[in-house]
Design a protein around this motif. Sequence first.
Motif, PDB file in Angstrom:
ATOM      1  N   ILE A  26       0.854  -1.187   0.000  1.00  0.00           N
ATOM      2  CA  ILE A  26       0.000   0.000   0.000  1.00  0.00           C
ATOM      3  C   ILE A  26       0.890   1.236   0.000  1.00  0.00           C
ATOM      4  O   ILE A  26       1.726   1.402   0.888  1.00  0.00           O
ATOM      5  N   GLU A  27       0.721   2.065  -1.013  1.00  0.00           N
ATOM      6  CA  GLU A  27       1.484   3.308  -1.101  1.00  0.00           C
ATOM      7  C   GLU A  27       0.525   4.483  -0.974  1.00  0.00           C
ATOM      8  O   GLU A  27      -0.581   4.455  -1.509  1.00  0.00           O
ATOM      9  N   CYS A  28       0.954   5.511  -0.257  1.00  0.00           N
ATOM     10  CA  CYS A  28       0.086   6.660  -0.011  1.00  0.00           C
ATOM     11  C   CYS A  28       0.856   7.957  -0.210  1.00  0.00           C
ATOM     12  O   CYS A  28       1.981   8.099   0.278  1.00  0.00           O
ATOM     13  N   CYS A  29       0.241   8.882  -0.921  1.00  0.00           N
ATOM     14  CA  CYS A  29       0.848  10.197  -1.134  1.00  0.00           C
ATOM     15  C   CYS A  29      -0.174  11.273  -0.771  1.00  0.00           C
ATOM     16  O   CYS A  29      -1.243  11.354  -1.386  1.00  0.00           O
ATOM     17  N   TYR A  30       0.144  12.066   0.248  1.00  0.00           N
ATOM     18  CA  TYR A  30      -0.732  13.149   0.680  1.00  0.00           C
ATOM     19  C   TYR A  30      -0.165  14.468   0.175  1.00  0.00           C
ATOM     20  O   TYR A  30       0.984  14.815   0.473  1.00  0.00           O
ATOM     21  N   ARG A  31      -0.970  15.216  -0.569  1.00  0.00           N
ATOM     22  CA  ARG A  31      -0.524  16.499  -1.124  1.00  0.00           C
ATOM     23  C   ARG A  31      -1.296  17.640  -0.466  1.00  0.00           C
ATOM     24  O   ARG A  31      -2.496  17.768  -0.658  1.00  0.00           O
ATOM     25  N   PRO A  32      -0.610  18.479   0.322  1.00  0.00           N
ATOM     26  CA  PRO A  32      -1.278  19.611   0.964  1.00  0.00           C
ATOM     27  C   PRO A  32      -1.552  20.721  -0.045  1.00  0.00           C
ATOM     28  O   PRO A  32      -0.990  20.749  -1.145  1.00  0.00           O
ATOM     29  N   LYS A  33      -2.418  21.629   0.360  1.00  0.00           N
ATOM     30  CA  LYS A  33      -2.741  22.763  -0.500  1.00  0.00           C
ATOM     31  C   LYS A  33      -1.551  23.709  -0.596  1.00  0.00           C
ATOM     32  O   LYS A  33      -1.288  24.300  -1.641  1.00  0.00           O
TER      33      LYS A  33
ATOM     34  N   GLU B  16       2.696  24.396   1.119  1.00  0.00           N
ATOM     35  CA  GLU B  16       3.960  23.669   1.209  1.00  0.00           C
ATOM     36  C   GLU B  16       3.857  22.490   2.172  1.00  0.00           C
ATOM     37  O   GLU B  16       3.236  22.572   3.226  1.00  0.00           O
ATOM     38  N   SER B  17       4.484  21.389   1.798  1.00  0.00           N
ATOM     39  CA  SER B  17       4.418  20.165   2.601  1.00  0.00           C
ATOM     40  C   SER B  17       5.214  20.313   3.892  1.00  0.00           C
ATOM     41  O   SER B  17       6.243  20.986   3.936  1.00  0.00           O
ATOM     42  N   GLY B  18       4.701  19.661   4.959  1.00  0.00           N
ATOM     43  CA  GLY B  18       5.380  19.718   6.246  1.00  0.00           C
ATOM     44  C   GLY B  18       5.285  18.397   6.990  1.00  0.00           C
ATOM     45  O   GLY B  18       4.801  17.396   6.463  1.00  0.00           O
ATOM     46  N   VAL B  19       5.725  18.408   8.241  1.00  0.00           N
ATOM     47  CA  VAL B  19       5.737  17.195   9.057  1.00  0.00           C
ATOM     48  C   VAL B  19       4.331  16.658   9.268  1.00  0.00           C
ATOM     49  O   VAL B  19       4.098  15.442   9.235  1.00  0.00           O
ATOM     50  N   GLN B  20       3.353  17.547   9.483  1.00  0.00           N
ATOM     51  CA  GLN B  20       1.975  17.115   9.702  1.00  0.00           C
ATOM     52  C   GLN B  20       1.430  16.344   8.510  1.00  0.00           C
ATOM     53  O   GLN B  20       0.668  15.392   8.680  1.00  0.00           O
ATOM     54  N   ASP B  21       1.829  16.741   7.322  1.00  0.00           N
ATOM     55  CA  ASP B  21       1.344  16.063   6.110  1.00  0.00           C
ATOM     56  C   ASP B  21       1.897  14.653   6.008  1.00  0.00           C
ATOM     57  O   ASP B  21       1.210  13.733   5.579  1.00  0.00           O
ATOM     58  N   ARG B  22       3.154  14.469   6.403  1.00  0.00           N
ATOM     59  CA  ARG B  22       3.731  13.130   6.396  1.00  0.00           C
ATOM     60  C   ARG B  22       3.047  12.247   7.448  1.00  0.00           C
ATOM     61  O   ARG B  22       2.877  11.048   7.243  1.00  0.00           O
ATOM     62  N   TYR B  23       2.663  12.878   8.552  1.00  0.00           N
ATOM     63  CA  TYR B  23       1.932  12.134   9.590  1.00  0.00           C
ATOM     64  C   TYR B  23       0.571  11.690   9.066  1.00  0.00           C
ATOM     65  O   TYR B  23       0.164  10.533   9.263  1.00  0.00           O
ATOM     66  N   ARG B  24      -0.148  12.609   8.419  1.00  0.00           N
ATOM     67  CA  ARG B  24      -1.455  12.254   7.854  1.00  0.00           C
ATOM     68  C   ARG B  24      -1.312  11.140   6.830  1.00  0.00           C
ATOM     69  O   ARG B  24      -2.129  10.218   6.776  1.00  0.00           O
ATOM     70  N   GLU B  25      -0.281  11.223   6.034  1.00  0.00           N
ATOM     71  CA  GLU B  25       0.007  10.194   5.034  1.00  0.00           C
ATOM     72  C   GLU B  25       0.193   8.835   5.696  1.00  0.00           C
ATOM     73  O   GLU B  25      -0.359   7.822   5.247  1.00  0.00           O
ATOM     74  N   SER B  26       0.949   8.821   6.783  1.00  0.00           N
ATOM     75  CA  SER B  26       1.218   7.585   7.507  1.00  0.00           C
ATOM     76  C   SER B  26      -0.044   7.009   8.130  1.00  0.00           C
ATOM     77  O   SER B  26      -0.280   5.795   8.085  1.00  0.00           O
ATOM     78  N   VAL B  27      -0.872   7.876   8.709  1.00  0.00           N
ATOM     79  CA  VAL B  27      -2.119   7.421   9.332  1.00  0.00           C
ATOM     80  C   VAL B  27      -3.033   6.775   8.300  1.00  0.00           C
ATOM     81  O   VAL B  27      -3.573   5.679   8.513  1.00  0.00           O
ATOM     82  N   ILE B  28      -3.214   7.436   7.161  1.00  0.00           N
ATOM     83  CA  ILE B  28      -4.096   6.908   6.112  1.00  0.00           C
ATOM     84  C   ILE B  28      -3.553   5.594   5.556  1.00  0.00           C
ATOM     85  O   ILE B  28      -4.304   4.640   5.325  1.00  0.00           O
ATOM     86  N   LYS B  29      -2.248   5.525   5.359  1.00  0.00           N
ATOM     87  CA  LYS B  29      -1.641   4.287   4.867  1.00  0.00           C
ATOM     88  C   LYS B  29      -1.888   3.139   5.836  1.00  0.00           C
ATOM     89  O   LYS B  29      -2.275   2.030   5.429  1.00  0.00           O
ATOM     90  N   ASN B  30      -1.681   3.377   7.134  1.00  0.00           N
ATOM     91  CA  ASN B  30      -1.865   2.330   8.135  1.00  0.00           C
ATOM     92  C   ASN B  30      -3.315   1.853   8.190  1.00  0.00           C
ATOM     93  O   ASN B  30      -3.583   0.654   8.347  1.00  0.00           O
ATOM     94  N   ILE B  31      -4.247   2.793   8.076  1.00  0.00           N
ATOM     95  CA  ILE B  31      -5.667   2.425   8.071  1.00  0.00           C
ATOM     96  C   ILE B  31      -5.988   1.540   6.878  1.00  0.00           C
ATOM     97  O   ILE B  31      -6.656   0.503   7.015  1.00  0.00           O
ATOM     98  N   CYS B  32      -5.497   1.928   5.706  1.00  0.00           N
ATOM     99  CA  CYS B  32      -5.789   1.169   4.485  1.00  0.00           C
ATOM    100  C   CYS B  32      -5.097  -0.192   4.484  1.00  0.00           C
ATOM    101  O   CYS B  32      -5.633  -1.170   3.947  1.00  0.00           O
ATOM    102  N   GLU B  33      -3.923  -0.276   5.085  1.00  0.00           N
ATOM    103  CA  GLU B  33      -3.252  -1.574   5.204  1.00  0.00           C
ATOM    104  C   GLU B  33      -4.082  -2.541   6.050  1.00  0.00           C
ATOM    105  O   GLU B  33      -4.046  -3.757   5.832  1.00  0.00           O
ATOM    106  N   THR B  34      -4.835  -1.999   6.990  1.00  0.00           N
ATOM    107  CA  THR B  34      -5.695  -2.819   7.835  1.00  0.00           C
ATOM    108  C   THR B  34      -7.011  -3.158   7.141  1.00  0.00           C
ATOM    109  O   THR B  34      -7.518  -4.272   7.268  1.00  0.00           O
TER     110      THR B  34
END
Length: 211
Positions: free
Chosen positions: A56-63, A65-83
Amino acid sequence: MDVDLLNIPSLKCKLGLLSRSDGSAFFVEGESAVIASVHGPVEVKMKKMLIDKASIECCYRPKAESGVQDRYRESVIKNICETAIAAVLYPRAAVILNIQEMQDRGQLVSCAINATCMACLDSGIDMKFIFGAVSVYLNNAEEFTFSSPITRNDLKATFVFVFNNTNGKIVASHTEGSFTSEQFKEALSLCREQSKGVFQFIKMSLLTVDK
C-alpha cells in the motif's frame, strides 16, 4: 459534559470524478474538502514487492507547502488502508492512494480519511471492512462541538476517531491538546455515536452513485 449538537458538519461526496484512476472521491466535511484517488492493484517494482500481499502506497498532497503534519497524515491513512484493504488477495501488486487537500476548515484529517474510504469503495477493491472518521473539539468553555472553533485560541483539544463499520471498534485515533481521561472517554463516545451517521451517509452515497 455539554455538547453542541447543532453544529454537526454536513457531508457531501461525488464519486468517479477522475477518469484516469480506478476509483476517486471528492469529499466535503463541513467546509473542509479533499479529493482522493486509488490506482490498483497495479504492477509494482521489485524492491517494493511483497510476496504474500499487495503493498500500500500513499501520497498526501497539501494545498500549501508540505510539512511534518502532512507526512503524519500520510502515515495514518496508509496504516488504516493496510488494515482495511484485503491486500492478501493481490500478492506482488501495489495499491496507490493519492490524497489532495483542497480546503482545510478544521475537519481535514477525518475528511481525508473518509475521502480515501469512498475512493476505495468506488474502485471496487476488496475490503475487509468500511472505515469512517469523526472529529470532535473541546473548547475553552469545556464544551464539545463537532464544528471546529473559529480560532485556535478557542480550542483546548481535538479528537479524531476512525471506526470499523462491522463492529464499531476503533481502527485509529488522533488527539491534540490538553484533556482529562474522562474527556477522552466522552469524546470517544460522542464520535462512536456520530460514526453511525457517517456510515449511513457512505451507504446512501453508494446507492445513489451516478457515473
